[in-house]
Design a protein around this motif. Structure first.
Motif, short mmCIF file in Angstrom:
data_model
loop_
_atom_site.label_atom_id
_atom_site.label_comp_id
_atom_site.label_asym_id
_atom_site.label_seq_id
_atom_site.Cartn_x
_atom_site.Cartn_y
_atom_site.Cartn_z
N ALA A 196 46.47 -4.01 50.01
CA ALA A 196 46.03 -2.88 49.20
C ALA A 196 46.95 -2.65 48.01
CB ALA A 196 45.97 -1.63 50.07
N LEU A 197 48.25 -2.87 48.21
CA LEU A 197 49.21 -2.68 47.12
C LEU A 197 49.01 -3.72 46.02
CD1 LEU A 197 52.92 -1.79 47.50
CD2 LEU A 197 52.31 -3.78 46.13
N LEU A 198 48.64 -4.95 46.40
CA LEU A 198 48.44 -6.02 45.42
C LEU A 198 47.07 -5.95 44.73
CD1 LEU A 198 49.91 -8.93 47.57
CD2 LEU A 198 51.04 -7.81 45.64
N ALA A 199 46.15 -5.24 45.32
CA ALA A 199 44.76 -5.22 44.83
C ALA A 199 44.62 -4.85 43.35
CB ALA A 199 43.92 -4.28 45.69
N PRO A 200 45.39 -3.88 42.82
CA PRO A 200 45.19 -3.51 41.41
C PRO A 200 45.55 -4.62 40.41
CG PRO A 200 46.34 -1.76 42.61
CD PRO A 200 46.34 -2.97 43.49
N PHE A 201 46.34 -5.61 40.82
CA PHE A 201 46.80 -6.64 39.88
C PHE A 201 45.80 -7.79 39.85
CE2 PHE A 201 50.65 -4.64 41.76
CZ PHE A 201 51.03 -3.91 40.63
N LYS A 202 44.66 -7.54 39.23
CA LYS A 202 43.53 -8.48 39.31
C LYS A 202 43.70 -9.71 38.42
CE LYS A 202 40.30 -4.91 40.77
NZ LYS A 202 39.04 -4.17 40.49
N GLU A 203 44.72 -9.70 37.57
CA GLU A 203 44.98 -10.89 36.75
C GLU A 203 45.61 -12.02 37.56
OE1 GLU A 203 47.02 -10.10 33.00
OE2 GLU A 203 46.61 -7.97 33.32
N PHE A 204 46.05 -11.71 38.77
CA PHE A 204 46.78 -12.67 39.58
C PHE A 204 46.00 -13.03 40.84
CE2 PHE A 204 49.80 -10.36 37.03
CZ PHE A 204 50.66 -11.35 36.57
N GLU A 205 46.27 -14.24 41.34
CA GLU A 205 45.71 -14.69 42.61
C GLU A 205 46.85 -14.72 43.63
OE1 GLU A 205 42.51 -15.69 43.41
OE2 GLU A 205 41.84 -15.05 41.41
N PHE A 206 46.71 -13.92 44.68
CA PHE A 206 47.76 -13.81 45.69
C PHE A 206 47.36 -14.58 46.95
CE2 PHE A 206 48.01 -9.94 43.10
CZ PHE A 206 49.35 -9.98 42.72
N PHE A 207 48.29 -15.35 47.46
CA PHE A 207 48.07 -16.11 48.69
C PHE A 207 49.03 -15.56 49.74
CE2 PHE A 207 46.25 -18.51 45.37
CZ PHE A 207 45.23 -19.29 45.93
N MET A 208 48.49 -14.70 50.62
CA MET A 208 49.29 -14.01 51.63
C MET A 208 49.30 -14.81 52.92
SD MET A 208 48.42 -9.93 51.26
CE MET A 208 48.99 -9.72 52.95
N PRO A 215 41.49 -9.52 57.76
CA PRO A 215 40.27 -9.82 57.01
C PRO A 215 40.49 -9.66 55.51
CG PRO A 215 39.83 -8.31 58.83
CD PRO A 215 41.32 -8.41 58.71
N ALA A 216 39.89 -10.55 54.73
CA ALA A 216 40.04 -10.50 53.28
C ALA A 216 39.19 -9.36 52.72
CB ALA A 216 39.62 -11.82 52.67
N SER A 217 39.84 -8.39 52.07
CA SER A 217 39.13 -7.24 51.51
C SER A 217 39.03 -7.30 50.00
CB SER A 217 39.83 -5.94 51.93
OG SER A 217 39.88 -5.82 53.33
N TYR A 218 39.79 -8.20 49.38
CA TYR A 218 39.84 -8.29 47.92
C TYR A 218 39.69 -9.76 47.51
CZ TYR A 218 42.11 -3.87 49.04
OH TYR A 218 42.41 -2.64 49.58
N ALA A 219 38.86 -10.00 46.50
CA ALA A 219 38.54 -11.38 46.13
C ALA A 219 39.75 -12.18 45.67
CB ALA A 219 37.48 -11.38 45.03
N HIS A 220 40.74 -11.52 45.09
CA HIS A 220 41.90 -12.23 44.54
C HIS A 220 43.12 -12.19 45.48
CE1 HIS A 220 42.53 -8.06 43.59
NE2 HIS A 220 43.75 -8.30 43.15
N VAL A 221 42.95 -11.63 46.67
CA VAL A 221 44.02 -11.62 47.68
C VAL A 221 43.55 -12.49 48.84
CG1 VAL A 221 45.47 -10.24 49.20
CG2 VAL A 221 44.77 -9.32 46.98
N HIS A 222 44.11 -13.68 48.96
CA HIS A 222 43.66 -14.66 49.95
C HIS A 222 44.60 -14.62 51.15
CE1 HIS A 222 41.32 -16.25 46.57
NE2 HIS A 222 42.44 -16.16 45.86
N CYS A 223 44.07 -14.26 52.32
CA CYS A 223 44.87 -14.12 53.54
C CYS A 223 44.78 -15.42 54.34
CB CYS A 223 44.36 -12.94 54.36
SG CYS A 223 44.38 -11.39 53.43
N LYS A 224 45.95 -16.04 54.59
CA LYS A 224 45.96 -17.37 55.17
C LYS A 224 46.89 -17.43 56.39
CE LYS A 224 45.37 -20.74 52.26
NZ LYS A 224 45.52 -21.77 51.22
N PRO A 225 46.54 -18.26 57.39
CA PRO A 225 47.41 -18.42 58.56
C PRO A 225 48.59 -19.31 58.23
CG PRO A 225 45.54 -19.89 58.74
CD PRO A 225 45.31 -19.07 57.50
N LEU A 226 49.65 -19.20 59.04
CA LEU A 226 50.80 -20.06 58.85
C LEU A 226 50.41 -21.52 59.03
CD1 LEU A 226 53.62 -18.09 60.70
CD2 LEU A 226 53.06 -18.10 58.26
#
Length: 347
Positions: A196-208, A215-226
């Motif tokens: 949620a904190l990273l969501a406003p920075f839509k110019e960036f692609e985040f790989f968490m 669950p992925a809630s934001y298109a530019h925040v990609h949640c990945k397993p180790l």
């Protein structure tokens, strides 16, 4: 020569360093038995290089909301299991014991009067290096958690001390860096809050990356397993990384020339000291708590540092083969001689 090698499994950095050492031992045809402790056995991954390792409970540090929890650490420590494991570990058939901050191996070796070498960042704190957040309890824990006869400390800079560069891969530097790609590895933080904190920075692609994928809630925040391969692939072409102030991941990021923002675990002297060292050296930035303003400022930073570290693992294996002569400053200086600090600009 038969070697027993105990590796702390709480953080992935110890295991990463162990993989690199294992390949160098294999290249020299040395027989090594590995032991891992510090996390449930089913939580280890990509362990093929260790050729059927041993596992025990061991000891680990517990956290809550990004802070070291002494109460939780004590409650989960299983002291009777630890003492049993120390007594049951038979090291009599081994010529040498190596310890990467793994307490069962360290205390079993001490109990059996076996010569033990420690190879780890923590052993650098036996020397005069930058420190922050230290207190008598932290000092006592670091000194006694995994005691060894010869402690070989690793750090990002020598600080005019007899310590060595990090044990990391010598990477192929990607020529196709994605300037808006950022890795986020903060496994001790609340992942929903981070997304949620990273969501406003839509110019960036985040790989968490996290042990528990949300669950992925934001298109530019990609949640990945180790995943070792997945993480390394993303690290190779990203512009920067937001992570805790552990040693190994920051070392890899420096080697690759990534910009770094660290958030050390509260009440964890090693990580607080690491963050202070990164800032003192000009190698990265830090935040004491998760702060969206600091993250925003850092995201738009275009400058980074690349440090070219040598194959420290190869030096160490050769030193072991040569009978482990006393380590002096001149030997350490030869290893540091080829290290270069190179400015990087993504603008």
């Amino acid at each position: 020569m038969k070697i027993f090698y105990g590796i702390q499994g709480t953080g992935n950095g110890h295991i990463t360093r162990g993989r690199i050492m294992a390949r160098e031992f294999q290249a020299e045809n040395l027989e090594v038995t590995y032991q891992f402790t510090g996390r449930p056995q089913d939580k280890f991954f990509d362990m093929e290089v260790f050729n059927g390792y041993q596992w025990r409970d061991g000891l680990t540090f517990s956290t809550k909301n990004g802070k070291l929890s002494p109460v939780k650490t004590v409650l989960k420590s299983k002291p009777f299991n630890f003492l049993r494991d120390v007594k049951q570990l038979d090291l009599s058939s081994y010529d040498l014991v190596i310890c990467d901050y793994e307490p069962v191996t360290a205390w079993a070796a001490r109990r059996q009067n076996k010569k033990t070498i420690g190879i780890n960042h923590q052993y650098a704190f036996h020397h005069n290096i930058p420190r922050a957040g230290n207190d008598p309890i932290s000092e006592a824990v670091m000194k006694n958690f995994a005691p060894v006869d010869i402690g070989i400390g690793l750090h990002w800079h020598h600080f005019d001390q007899p310590i060595l560069p990090p044990v990391i891969e010598t990477p192929i530097i990607s020529q196709k860096i994605q300037k808006n790609k950022i890795i986020v590895y903060l496994p001790f933080e609340n992942q929903h809050r981070m997304a949620a904190l990273l969501a406003p920075f839509k110019e960036f692609e985040f790989f968490m990356y996290s042990p528990e994928v949300i669950p992925a809630s934001y298109a530019h925040v990609h949640c990945k397993p180790l995943s070792l391969q997945g993480f390394q692939k993303d690290l190779s072409d990203c512009a920067g990384i937001i992570c805790n102030a552990g040693f190994e991941l920051a070392s890899e990021s420096l080697q690759l020339g990534k910009k770094i923002l660290v958030k050390p675990l509260h009440a964890q002297m090693e990580q607080i000291s690491n963050a202070a060292a990164l800032q003192k050296l000009g190698y990265g930035q830090m935040m004491h708590k998760i702060d969206s303003r600091i993250i925003e400022q850092w995201l738009y930073e275009t400058k980074a540092i690349r440090v070219t570290y040598p194959n420290t693992a190869q030096y160490l294996v050769q030193w072991i083969k040569e009978g482990m002569p006393p380590i002096d400053q001149s030997w350490c200086n030869r290893i540091w001689a080829d290290v270069k600090v190179i400015p990087v600009d993504w603008s």
